[in-house]
Write a protein that holds these residues in place. Structure first.
Motif, mmCIF file in Angstrom:
data_model
loop_
_atom_site.group_PDB
_atom_site.id
_atom_site.type_symbol
_atom_site.label_atom_id
_atom_site.label_comp_id
_atom_site.label_asym_id
_atom_site.label_seq_id
_atom_site.Cartn_x
_atom_site.Cartn_y
_atom_site.Cartn_z
ATOM 1 N N UNK A 246 0.849 -1.197 0.000
ATOM 2 C CA UNK A 246 0.000 0.000 0.000
ATOM 3 C C UNK A 246 0.880 1.241 0.000
ATOM 4 N N UNK A 247 0.508 2.228 -0.829
ATOM 5 C CA UNK A 247 1.239 3.490 -0.863
ATOM 6 C C UNK A 247 0.269 4.630 -1.152
ATOM 7 N N UNK A 248 0.717 5.835 -0.929
ATOM 8 C CA UNK A 248 -0.092 7.030 -1.176
ATOM 9 C C UNK A 248 0.658 7.930 -2.139
ATOM 10 N N UNK A 249 -0.015 8.311 -3.232
ATOM 11 C CA UNK A 249 0.579 9.191 -4.240
ATOM 12 C C UNK A 249 -0.420 10.297 -4.570
ATOM 13 N N UNK A 250 0.046 11.307 -5.295
ATOM 14 C CA UNK A 250 -0.888 12.295 -5.811
ATOM 15 C C UNK A 250 -1.529 11.722 -7.066
ATOM 16 N N UNK A 251 -2.677 12.258 -7.454
ATOM 17 C CA UNK A 251 -3.372 11.682 -8.606
ATOM 18 C C UNK A 251 -2.600 11.903 -9.899
ATOM 19 N N UNK A 252 -1.661 12.874 -9.897
ATOM 20 C CA UNK A 252 -0.820 13.073 -11.078
ATOM 21 C C UNK A 252 0.207 11.953 -11.230
ATOM 22 N N UNK A 253 0.458 11.227 -10.151
ATOM 23 C CA UNK A 253 1.449 10.160 -10.182
ATOM 24 C C UNK A 253 0.839 8.784 -10.391
ATOM 25 N N UNK A 254 -0.487 8.683 -10.399
ATOM 26 C CA UNK A 254 -1.144 7.373 -10.488
ATOM 27 C C UNK A 254 -0.796 6.666 -11.795
ATOM 28 N N UNK A 255 -0.835 7.395 -12.915
ATOM 29 C CA UNK A 255 -0.546 6.778 -14.208
ATOM 30 C C UNK A 255 0.880 6.247 -14.262
ATOM 31 N N UNK A 256 1.821 7.022 -13.744
ATOM 32 C CA UNK A 256 3.211 6.585 -13.723
ATOM 33 C C UNK A 256 3.366 5.335 -12.866
ATOM 34 N N UNK A 257 2.687 5.290 -11.725
ATOM 35 C CA UNK A 257 2.761 4.125 -10.851
ATOM 36 C C UNK A 257 2.198 2.889 -11.544
ATOM 37 N N UNK A 258 1.057 3.047 -12.210
ATOM 38 C CA UNK A 258 0.451 1.905 -12.920
ATOM 39 C C UNK A 258 1.396 1.363 -13.987
#
Length: 289
Positions: A246-258
């Motif tokens: 589990x981690x917490x990111x900003x929504x701008x980073x979600x695509x990069x994480x995926x």
């Protein structure tokens, strides 16, 4: 003084002043000249102003005072003092600053009146106060009846718009509902911004490599839960231990994480959830509010 930080105090002051100016602009240039309404205490004040032709500057201050007093007990005295100063400032702007009427087009009024009102209220919240005390009332009422704060606010606003529909016509009430919706969405955007936090949970057989990438490449903090994966219909009795990341990111980073997770394991199970508030840990620094 203990607990006093001058940069934060200046930032709060600037946010509050800008919030007052945006709200007064929305009221005088859009809503009041076109007999439009908003929700909450502002909507009640506008309704009283239209029905009884009372000075909006006085009405909006007097309507908020009981809720400010309530806020001193429900929140804290600092919040109440800030809110009182902000509401008085709003009243002074409405009384003494001349704003030109921008447009009489009903759709433009309902949308942009709501946008400017939402910006103003959102900036005031970032400054640590409130230009509309309806949430304080909802918080107080919610402790005494079995409804959520959102349901109480919705109920109050329904009453406001029903009265507006009966006394001023259904079209005006409907346009005012659009104003309220636009304002509420803008408030959320101003408070959360582009950096609204998103919680991401990842379940994968390649969890070790995913953990390394999240920490070393993305620079995020992670929490690992010990779980089991498997339990398929055709092999229910077969399972194996797995690390649930589990981690917490900003929504701008979600695509990069995926994309990062897919590079490691295309079959990884990834789901996200919106987080309203987050503090501490390894979080990207964001604006204070």
């Amino acid at each position: 003084m203990k607990g006093f930080h001058l940069p934060h105090a200046v930032q709060d002051f600037v946010y509050t002043v800008l919030g007052i100016l945006f709200c007064s602009f929305a009221l005088k240039s859009f809503l009041i000249p076109n007999q439009f309404f908003d929700g909450g205490v502002t909507g009640i004040s506008l309704l009283i102003h239209e029905l009884y032709e009372l000075n909006i500057a006085y009405v909006i201050v007097l309507a908020n005072i009981p809720l400010i007093i309530m806020g001193a007990f429900q929140v804290n005295r600092t919040f109440a003092i800030k809110t009182l100063a902000a509401v008085i400032g709003l009243g002074l702007c409405l009384q003494f600053i001349h704003y030109p009427q921008i447009t009489s087009d009903k759709l433009l009024v309902s949308i942009f009146g709501g946008v400017f009102m939402g910006i103003g209220v959102g900036l005031a919240i970032r400054g640590g106060c409130a230009l509309d005390g309806i949430e304080v009332l909802a918080l107080y009422t919610g402790k005494r009846i079995s409804f959520t704060i959102s349901e109480i606010i919705l109920g109050i606003n329904i009453v406001i718009f029903l009265i507006a529909a009966i006394d001023l016509g259904l079209p005006t009430a409907l346009y005012s509902i659009l104003t309220y919706y636009t304002a509420s969405r803008t408030i959320n955007f101003v408070i959360e911004g582009l950096e609204e936090y998103t919680g991401v949970t990842i379940i994968s057989g390649q969890s070790q490599m995913i953990k390394e990438k999240l920490v070393m490449e993305l620079g995020r903090g992670i929490t690992v839960y010990k779980g089991e994966r498997g339990f398929l219909k055709e092999s229910f009795d077969i399972s194996q231990p797995v690390d649930i990341v589990f981690t917490v990111v900003t929504r701008l980073e979600v695509r990069r994480l995926r994309n990062m997770v897919e590079e490691v394991d295309e079959k990884a199970f990834v789901f996200t959830s919106t987080i309203k508030e987050a503090a501490g840990g390894v979080l990207k620094r964001r604006a204070r509010h």
